[in-house]
Scaffold this motif. Structure first.
Motif, PDB file in Angstrom:
ATOM      1  N   LEU A 105       0.831  -1.205   0.000  1.00 31.81           N
ATOM      2  CA  LEU A 105       0.000   0.000   0.000  1.00 31.81           C
ATOM      3  C   LEU A 105       0.864   1.252   0.000  1.00 31.81           C
ATOM      4  CD1 LEU A 105      -2.866   1.118   0.087  1.00 31.81           C
ATOM      5  CD2 LEU A 105      -2.735   1.035   2.568  1.00 31.81           C
ATOM      6  N   SER A 106       1.942   1.246   0.771  1.00 33.60           N
ATOM      7  CA  SER A 106       2.828   2.411   0.785  1.00 33.60           C
ATOM      8  C   SER A 106       3.532   2.576  -0.556  1.00 33.60           C
ATOM      9  CB  SER A 106       3.842   2.321   1.929  1.00 33.60           C
ATOM     10  OG  SER A 106       4.733   1.249   1.719  1.00 33.60           O
ATOM     11  N   LEU A 107       3.926   1.487  -1.188  1.00 32.31           N
ATOM     12  CA  LEU A 107       4.537   1.581  -2.522  1.00 32.31           C
ATOM     13  C   LEU A 107       3.530   2.075  -3.554  1.00 32.31           C
ATOM     14  CD1 LEU A 107       6.710  -1.673  -2.546  1.00 32.31           C
ATOM     15  CD2 LEU A 107       7.504   0.698  -2.356  1.00 32.31           C
ATOM     16  N   ALA A 108       2.286   1.636  -3.433  1.00 29.48           N
ATOM     17  CA  ALA A 108       1.245   2.107  -4.349  1.00 29.48           C
ATOM     18  C   ALA A 108       0.990   3.595  -4.139  1.00 29.48           C
ATOM     19  CB  ALA A 108      -0.041   1.313  -4.141  1.00 29.48           C
ATOM     20  N   THR A 109       1.036   4.042  -2.881  1.00 25.94           N
ATOM     21  CA  THR A 109       0.866   5.468  -2.583  1.00 25.94           C
ATOM     22  C   THR A 109       2.004   6.274  -3.188  1.00 25.94           C
ATOM     23  OG1 THR A 109      -0.251   4.908  -0.516  1.00 25.94           O
ATOM     24  CG2 THR A 109       0.594   7.149  -0.716  1.00 25.94           C
ATOM     25  N   GLN A 110       3.207   5.751  -3.094  1.00 29.44           N
ATOM     26  CA  GLN A 110       4.359   6.431  -3.686  1.00 29.44           C
ATOM     27  C   GLN A 110       4.208   6.521  -5.205  1.00 29.44           C
ATOM     28  OE1 GLN A 110       8.075   4.388  -3.276  1.00 29.44           O
ATOM     29  NE2 GLN A 110       9.271   6.116  -4.003  1.00 29.44           N
ATOM     30  N   ARG A 111       3.781   5.434  -5.841  1.00 30.16           N
ATOM     31  CA  ARG A 111       3.583   5.463  -7.293  1.00 30.16           C
ATOM     32  C   ARG A 111       2.502   6.470  -7.673  1.00 30.16           C
ATOM     33  NH1 ARG A 111       4.580  -0.133  -6.602  1.00 30.16           N
ATOM     34  NH2 ARG A 111       2.382  -0.573  -6.371  1.00 30.16           N
ATOM     35  N   GLU A 112       1.440   6.534  -6.878  1.00 29.82           N
ATOM     36  CA  GLU A 112       0.358   7.482  -7.158  1.00 29.82           C
ATOM     37  C   GLU A 112       0.848   8.916  -7.012  1.00 29.82           C
ATOM     38  OE1 GLU A 112      -3.165   8.990  -8.321  1.00 29.82           O
ATOM     39  OE2 GLU A 112      -2.467   6.929  -8.491  1.00 29.82           O
ATOM     40  N   LEU A 113       1.624   9.201  -5.969  1.00 30.32           N
ATOM     41  CA  LEU A 113       2.166  10.546  -5.797  1.00 30.32           C
ATOM     42  C   LEU A 113       3.073  10.919  -6.965  1.00 30.32           C
ATOM     43  CD1 LEU A 113       2.950  10.578  -1.975  1.00 30.32           C
ATOM     44  CD2 LEU A 113       1.156  11.845  -3.175  1.00 30.32           C
ATOM     45  N   ASN A 114       3.893   9.978  -7.412  1.00 29.16           N
ATOM     46  CA  ASN A 114       4.753  10.237  -8.570  1.00 29.16           C
ATOM     47  C   ASN A 114       3.927  10.490  -9.821  1.00 29.16           C
ATOM     48  OD1 ASN A 114       7.037   9.953  -7.009  1.00 29.16           O
ATOM     49  ND2 ASN A 114       7.360   7.820  -7.557  1.00 29.16           N
ATOM     50  N   ALA A 115       2.830   9.755  -9.977  1.00 30.71           N
ATOM     51  CA  ALA A 115       1.973   9.938 -11.148  1.00 30.71           C
ATOM     52  C   ALA A 115       1.267  11.286 -11.114  1.00 30.71           C
ATOM     53  CB  ALA A 115       0.950   8.810 -11.236  1.00 30.71           C
ATOM     54  N   GLN A 116       1.015  11.826  -9.920  1.00 31.39           N
ATOM     55  CA  GLN A 116       0.322  13.112  -9.796  1.00 31.39           C
ATOM     56  C   GLN A 116       1.264  14.301  -9.937  1.00 31.39           C
ATOM     57  OE1 GLN A 116      -2.925  13.554  -9.650  1.00 31.39           O
ATOM     58  NE2 GLN A 116      -3.307  11.366  -9.658  1.00 31.39           N
ATOM     59  N   ASP A 117       2.575  14.072  -9.926  1.00 32.21           N
ATOM     60  CA  ASP A 117       3.519  15.183 -10.044  1.00 32.21           C
ATOM     61  C   ASP A 117       3.357  15.955 -11.344  1.00 32.21           C
ATOM     62  OD1 ASP A 117       4.707  15.000  -7.601  1.00 32.21           O
ATOM     63  OD2 ASP A 117       6.429  13.830  -8.272  1.00 32.21           O
ATOM     64  N   ASP A 118       3.247  15.257 -12.471  1.00 28.35           N
ATOM     65  CA  ASP A 118       3.149  15.930 -13.770  1.00 28.35           C
ATOM     66  C   ASP A 118       1.884  16.783 -13.888  1.00 28.35           C
ATOM     67  OD1 ASP A 118       4.106  16.531 -16.378  1.00 28.35           O
ATOM     68  OD2 ASP A 118       2.648  15.104 -17.194  1.00 28.35           O
ATOM     69  N   PRO A 119       0.694  16.255 -13.556  1.00 28.27           N
ATOM     70  CA  PRO A 119      -0.489  17.129 -13.618  1.00 28.27           C
ATOM     71  C   PRO A 119      -0.377  18.339 -12.685  1.00 28.27           C
ATOM     72  CG  PRO A 119      -1.182  14.845 -13.476  1.00 28.27           C
ATOM     73  CD  PRO A 119       0.305  14.867 -13.289  1.00 28.27           C
ATOM     74  N   LEU A 120       0.196  18.159 -11.502  1.00 27.50           N
ATOM     75  CA  LEU A 120       0.356  19.282 -10.584  1.00 27.50           C
ATOM     76  C   LEU A 120       1.325  20.324 -11.157  1.00 27.50           C
ATOM     77  CD1 LEU A 120       0.449  17.536  -7.103  1.00 27.50           C
ATOM     78  CD2 LEU A 120      -1.334  19.007  -8.023  1.00 27.50           C
ATOM     79  N   ARG A 121       2.368  19.855 -11.814  1.00 31.54           N
ATOM     80  CA  ARG A 121       3.328  20.772 -12.437  1.00 31.54           C
ATOM     81  C   ARG A 121       2.652  21.576 -13.547  1.00 31.54           C
ATOM     82  NH1 ARG A 121       6.856  17.190 -13.516  1.00 31.54           N
ATOM     83  NH2 ARG A 121       7.694  17.234 -11.439  1.00 31.54           N
ATOM     84  N   ARG A 122       1.799  20.909 -14.347  1.00 29.95           N
ATOM     85  CA  ARG A 122       1.080  21.613 -15.409  1.00 29.95           C
ATOM     86  C   ARG A 122       0.125  22.644 -14.818  1.00 29.95           C
ATOM     87  NH1 ARG A 122       0.248  16.463 -17.744  1.00 29.95           N
ATOM     88  NH2 ARG A 122      -1.933  16.587 -17.158  1.00 29.95           N
ATOM     89  N   ILE A 123      -0.561  22.291 -13.740  1.00 24.52           N
ATOM     90  CA  ILE A 123      -1.477  23.230 -13.090  1.00 24.52           C
ATOM     91  C   ILE A 123      -0.700  24.437 -12.557  1.00 24.52           C
ATOM     92  CG2 ILE A 123      -2.973  23.550 -11.080  1.00 24.52           C
ATOM     93  CD1 ILE A 123      -3.914  20.642 -11.522  1.00 24.52           C
ATOM     94  N   THR A 124       0.439  24.187 -11.946  1.00 28.07           N
ATOM     95  CA  THR A 124       1.265  25.279 -11.420  1.00 28.07           C
ATOM     96  C   THR A 124       1.726  26.202 -12.538  1.00 28.07           C
ATOM     97  OG1 THR A 124       2.022  23.866  -9.612  1.00 28.07           O
ATOM     98  CG2 THR A 124       3.348  25.812 -10.092  1.00 28.07           C
ATOM     99  N   ASP A 125       2.187  25.624 -13.649  1.00 30.04           N
ATOM    100  CA  ASP A 125       2.628  26.439 -14.783  1.00 30.04           C
ATOM    101  C   ASP A 125       1.480  27.280 -15.337  1.00 30.04           C
ATOM    102  OD1 ASP A 125       5.123  25.337 -14.478  1.00 30.04           O
ATOM    103  OD2 ASP A 125       4.918  23.917 -16.142  1.00 30.04           O
ATOM    104  N   THR A 126       0.314  26.674 -15.479  1.00 31.69           N
ATOM    105  CA  THR A 126      -0.852  27.405 -15.991  1.00 31.69           C
ATOM    106  C   THR A 126      -1.256  28.517 -15.035  1.00 31.69           C
ATOM    107  OG1 THR A 126      -1.625  25.388 -17.065  1.00 31.69           O
ATOM    108  CG2 THR A 126      -3.221  27.150 -16.801  1.00 31.69           C
ATOM    109  N   THR A 127      -1.217  28.240 -13.746  1.00 27.17           N
ATOM    110  CA  THR A 127      -1.562  29.244 -12.745  1.00 27.17           C
ATOM    111  C   THR A 127      -0.570  30.406 -12.786  1.00 27.17           C
ATOM    112  OG1 THR A 127      -2.478  27.517 -11.344  1.00 27.17           O
ATOM    113  CG2 THR A 127      -2.006  29.611 -10.282  1.00 27.17           C
ATOM    114  N   ASP A 128       0.710  30.097 -12.925  1.00 31.07           N
ATOM    115  CA  ASP A 128       1.718  31.160 -13.008  1.00 31.07           C
ATOM    116  C   ASP A 128       1.498  32.040 -14.238  1.00 31.07           C
ATOM    117  OD1 ASP A 128       2.852  30.210 -10.696  1.00 31.07           O
ATOM    118  OD2 ASP A 128       4.487  29.139 -11.710  1.00 31.07           O
ATOM    119  N   LYS A 129       1.202  31.415 -15.382  1.00 30.39           N
ATOM    120  CA  LYS A 129       0.953  32.194 -16.600  1.00 30.39           C
ATOM    121  C   LYS A 129      -0.281  33.072 -16.429  1.00 30.39           C
ATOM    122  CE  LYS A 129       2.910  28.810 -19.759  1.00 30.39           C
ATOM    123  NZ  LYS A 129       2.610  27.801 -20.792  1.00 30.39           N
ATOM    124  N   THR A 130      -1.327  32.519 -15.838  1.00 34.74           N
ATOM    125  CA  THR A 130      -2.554  33.291 -15.615  1.00 34.74           C
ATOM    126  C   THR A 130      -2.288  34.449 -14.665  1.00 34.74           C
ATOM    127  OG1 THR A 130      -3.863  31.303 -15.966  1.00 34.74           O
ATOM    128  CG2 THR A 130      -4.958  33.128 -14.877  1.00 34.74           C
TER     129      THR A 130
END
Length: 145
Positions: A105-130
């Motif tokens: 479960l902890s390894l799955a949580t780590q994989r999920e957090l890693n998978a969410q990094d890219d969408p969060l980075r895109r949201i941050t970039d879009t927010t900065d541009k806005t």
């Protein structure tokens, strides 16, 4: 021509928004599936049965089918109650299994957090541009006043 250009620009923007929404829904669906695989107690388990871990991270699969005669080799005191020994072994096997599930479960949580990094980075970039665009618009608005 200007009106056609505006319509084409509007259609392109609508298409971009639609594709972004589809990508978001697909990412949400994949995220739910990843989490569901490891939180469902009857769901598929990763390769290898859970067991004790060595110092280098390898799994030692516990063998619960050891006979009493085999276990007696590891018993030093003849006065020990075999029922207590069996209960201890059963409890250790349960704990080992539970810890293996917690590890997965902890390894799955780590994989999920890693998978969410890219969408969060895109949201941050879009927010900065806005935010930058809002700053420019405020400056232009202050010059108009």
């Amino acid at each position: 021509k200007r009106r056609e250009a505006e319509l084409a620009k509007l259609e392109a923007e609508q298409e971009r928004v639609r594709l972004a929404e589809e990508r978001k829904l697909q990412n949400d669906h994949e995220s739910r599936n990843r989490i569901g695989r490891f939180t469902n107690p009857n769901g598929p388990r990763p390769a290898g049965a859970p067991g004790r871990m060595t110092a280098d991270g390898h799994t030692i699969v516990s063998d619960t089918s050891m006979s009493r005669s085999e276990r007696s080799k590891y018993t030093f005191d003849e006065d020990e109650d075999p029922e207590i020994e069996n209960e201890i072994n059963d409890n250790m096997n349960e704990m080992s299994s539970a810890l293996g599930r917690l590890k997965e479960l902890s390894l799955a949580t780590q994989r999920e957090l890693n998978a969410q990094d890219d969408p969060l980075r895109r949201i941050t970039d879009t927010t900065d541009k806005t935010s930058d665009n809002i700053g420019v618009a405020r400056y232009q608005l202050s010059r108009i006043k």
